[in-house]
Design an enzyme around this catalytic site. Structure first.
Site, short mmCIF file in Angstrom:
data_model
loop_
_atom_site.label_atom_id
_atom_site.label_comp_id
_atom_site.label_asym_id
_atom_site.label_seq_id
_atom_site.Cartn_x
_atom_site.Cartn_y
_atom_site.Cartn_z
N LYS A 6 50.59 52.39 49.35
CA LYS A 6 49.77 51.83 48.26
C LYS A 6 48.38 52.45 48.28
O LYS A 6 47.68 52.38 49.29
CB LYS A 6 49.67 50.31 48.42
CG LYS A 6 48.64 49.63 47.50
CD LYS A 6 48.63 48.10 47.68
CE LYS A 6 47.49 47.45 46.91
NZ LYS A 6 47.44 45.99 47.08
N LYS A 59 39.05 39.06 40.97
CA LYS A 59 38.88 38.38 42.26
C LYS A 59 37.51 37.71 42.33
O LYS A 59 36.57 38.14 41.67
CB LYS A 59 38.95 39.41 43.40
CG LYS A 59 40.33 39.96 43.68
CD LYS A 59 40.27 40.99 44.81
CE LYS A 59 41.64 41.56 45.11
NZ LYS A 59 42.60 40.58 45.63
N GLU A 95 48.80 43.99 41.81
CA GLU A 95 48.93 45.37 41.30
C GLU A 95 49.61 46.31 42.29
O GLU A 95 50.18 47.31 41.88
CB GLU A 95 47.55 45.91 40.93
CG GLU A 95 46.74 46.53 42.07
CD GLU A 95 46.39 45.55 43.20
OE1 GLU A 95 46.42 44.33 42.94
OE2 GLU A 95 46.09 46.00 44.32
N ARG A 131 52.30 46.01 44.10
CA ARG A 131 53.74 46.10 43.88
C ARG A 131 54.04 46.92 42.62
O ARG A 131 55.08 47.57 42.52
CB ARG A 131 54.35 44.69 43.81
CG ARG A 131 53.82 43.84 42.69
CD ARG A 131 54.08 42.35 42.89
NE ARG A 131 53.17 41.75 43.87
CZ ARG A 131 53.23 40.47 44.27
NH1 ARG A 131 54.14 39.66 43.79
NH2 ARG A 131 52.36 40.02 45.15
N1 BES Z 1 45.02 43.93 47.81
C1 BES Z 1 45.40 42.57 47.64
C2 BES Z 1 45.90 41.93 48.93
C3 BES Z 1 44.89 41.77 50.02
C4 BES Z 1 44.18 40.58 50.13
C5 BES Z 1 44.68 42.75 50.95
C6 BES Z 1 43.27 40.42 51.15
C7 BES Z 1 43.76 42.59 51.99
C8 BES Z 1 43.06 41.42 52.08
C9 BES Z 1 46.51 42.46 46.62
O1 BES Z 1 46.46 43.39 45.60
C10 BES Z 1 46.38 41.12 45.97
O2 BES Z 1 45.40 40.91 45.32
N2 BES Z 1 47.37 40.28 46.18
C11 BES Z 1 47.36 38.97 45.63
C12 BES Z 1 48.74 38.68 45.08
C13 BES Z 1 48.81 37.44 44.24
C14 BES Z 1 48.03 37.63 42.97
C15 BES Z 1 50.25 37.16 43.95
C16 BES Z 1 46.99 37.97 46.73
O3 BES Z 1 47.41 38.18 47.87
O4 BES Z 1 46.28 37.04 46.44
ZN ZN Z 2 45.56 45.17 46.05
MN MN Z 3 45.22 42.80 43.99
#
Ligand code: BES
Ligand code: ZN
Ligand code: MN
Length: 502
Positions: free
Chosen positions: A269, A281, A353, A355
């Protein structure tokens, strides 16, 4: 870091620091430690007698030599109890010593191989871990510390491993070189992940990959957006829409066997910054999302080591790289897109994003003929809720490949921990309007993300590694350094090397 193995006597070796060791409970040091002790008129034995040196794990005693031997300082490193000492301990000890030696005037450290004597461990495995640990532990990201003081800038430049037995030098040297290659690759991944997103956009990341691919046995292909469009990569492109930076699909190919397709594809990724997109976020902690390309950095860096170690295997790295930004052209919640394999996806949360970009990355790996797929991603916050920073999550459709990945991680001193992939979890992705949606709700968030990816692996053996809990470290600990941890890179290389045996 320059690393050399030489035949010699550590008690007469010239260096800024000489490192010897002591197991807990040993009262009269033997071997190399004994030789240094005698050259220092019994200073080490006396300190043991005083109770100042006990050989406990993590203990380090500096003795100033005032001209008695060539080196001005001796460090006696405690190894702890012999029965608890292993190759992982060698790597961590070597890293701690390298950091302890970080001071002005110290650039060259000479050491013996820890653990190979009364430790009874395999000398070559120890030499590799010693080299790895030193190069990994000494790592710092100083690019922007323009006014840093001398202490900050001090760096270990040279490690000399001293071996008494001339017959062992060649084997130890090869092992140490392997360790150096693995550590330098890891440090490259760290450099990329630590780099702020204003200086590492997808174009920059592709350029860094091109530098890696300058190795004579690597080939680079970078797909531009128009080519992605032509291949039907609507899922990857949906993430790129909100950014003014063009997406890049980076592919690095290594053909060590020269067969059809690839034994293994590593898909990483590469979100160079993740704002969340329109599903933006919270501000708090968002800066950490500069490292949302650690998966891509890891697979690119792994190829540097694969090229240097040149196994008889065919390995492919694929890194879908883009920013996730909330620009005027950004994907909206509710939009439906279509991935390269025709799967339609309802995007309900633009922050899921990773995935989306991996979906097309995995499809492309299959198009290029990959027989095994391993993807690596900072995919879900949920993985750190489940596992913390003690291990990364492993989700799979194939027991055999999972075991291979677990052993590759273990050999690197890392842990991959398996989560279940029961088919019922997949039901959380059912969409009213398309084949799947891109989020499965809060329960089992890391697993439903993996279930999403499974739609794009074409039934082939596949492992998904969610590294979001381990990619960043808040402090130095053993071979892991503060900031980008460098976890997973050596595990990926170990895995790739394993395909040479088939
Ligand atoms: N890049 C993030 C995941 C992440 C979170 C990595 C904290 C490192 C530290 C990923 O793209 C994301 O935002 N995932 C969401 C998924 C959700 C919207 C289903 C998450 O984990 O909140
Ligand atoms: Zn991410
Ligand atoms: Mn994300």
């Amino acid at each position: 870091m320059q690393i050399a193995v030489v035949q010699g006597d550590i008690s007469t070796t010239e260096a800024d620091v000489v490192v010897v060791n002591l197991f807990e409970g040993v009262t009269s040091p033997g071997g190399a430690t004994g030789a240094v002790d005698r050259a220092l008129d019994g200073a080490i034995s006396k300190l043991i007698g005083l109770g100042d040196i006990r050989g406990k794990a993590g203990e380090r005693t500096t003795i100033h030599t005032f001209g008695k031997i060539a080196a001005p300082r001796v460090v006696v490193a405690g190894l702890g109890k012999a029965e608890d000492f292993d190759v992982d301990a060698v790597r961590n000890l070597s890293a701690e010593v390298a950091r302890a030696c970080r001071k002005p005037g110290v650039t060259h450290v000479a050491t013996i191989v820890h653990g190979a004597g009364i430790g009874g461990l395999d000398p070559e495995a120890c030499a590799q871990a010693l080299a790895e640990g030193a190069a990994l532990g000494a790592y710092q990201f100083l690019r922007y510390k323009v006014e840093s003081d001398d202490d900050d800038k001090a760096a270990l430049e040279r490690l000399t491993v001293v071996e008494h037995d001339a017959g062992k030098v060649a084997g130890l040297a090869a092992a140490a070189e392997r360790g150096r290659i693995l550590a330098e690759a890891t440090n490259l991944a760290r450099d990329l992940a630590n780099e702020p997103a204003n200086n590492l956009n997808p174009t920059d990341l592709a350029a860094r990959a091109a530098t890696v691919a300058e190795a004579p046995n690597l080939e680079l292909e970078v797909l531009e957006e128009a080519e992605m469009e032509a291949k039907g990569m609507g899922s990857l492109l949906s993430v790129a829409r909100g950014s003014v930076q063009p997406a890049k699909l980076v592919c690095i190919s290594y053909k060590g066997r020269g067969g059809e397709g690839y034994d293994l594809a590593l898909v990483g990724k590469g979100i160079t910054f993740d704002t969340g997109g329109i599903s933006i976020k919270p501000a708090q902690g968002m800066e950490a999302m500069k490292a949302d390309m650690t998966g891509a950095a890891s697979v690119i860096a792994a190829m540097q080591a694969v090229a240097a170690l040149a196994p008889k295997a065919d390995i492919l790295a694929i890194a879908p790289c883009t920013e996730n930004m909330p620009g005027g052209n950004a994907t909206r919640p509710g939009d439906v897109v279509s991935a390269m394999n025709g799967t339609t996806i309802e995007i309900l949360n633009t922050d899921a994003e990773g995935r989306l970009v991996l979906a097309d990355g995995l499809c492309y790996a299959r198009e290029l003929g990959a027989r095994h797929l391993v993807d690596v991603a900072t995919l879900t916050g949920a993985i750190s809720v489940a596992l913390g920073d003690q291990c990364y999550g492993l989700m799979t459709n194939d027991d055999t490949l999972a075991k291979r990945v677990e052993s590759a991680a273990e050999a690197a001193g890392e842990r991959a921990w398996r989560l279940p992939m029961f088919k019922e979890y997949g039901e959380q992705l059912k969409s009213n309007v398309s084949v799947i949606k891109n989020v499965g709700g809060r329960p089992a968030g890391s697993i439903t993300a993996a279930k999403f990816l499974e739609h794009f692996v074409d039934g082939k053996p596949w492992v998904h590694l969610d590294i979001a809990g381990v990619d960043m470290a808040s402090k130095d600990k053993g071979w892991v350094t503060k900031g980008a941890s460098g976890q997973v890179v050596r595990a990926l290389v170990n895995l790739a090397l394993g395909f040479a045996d088939e």
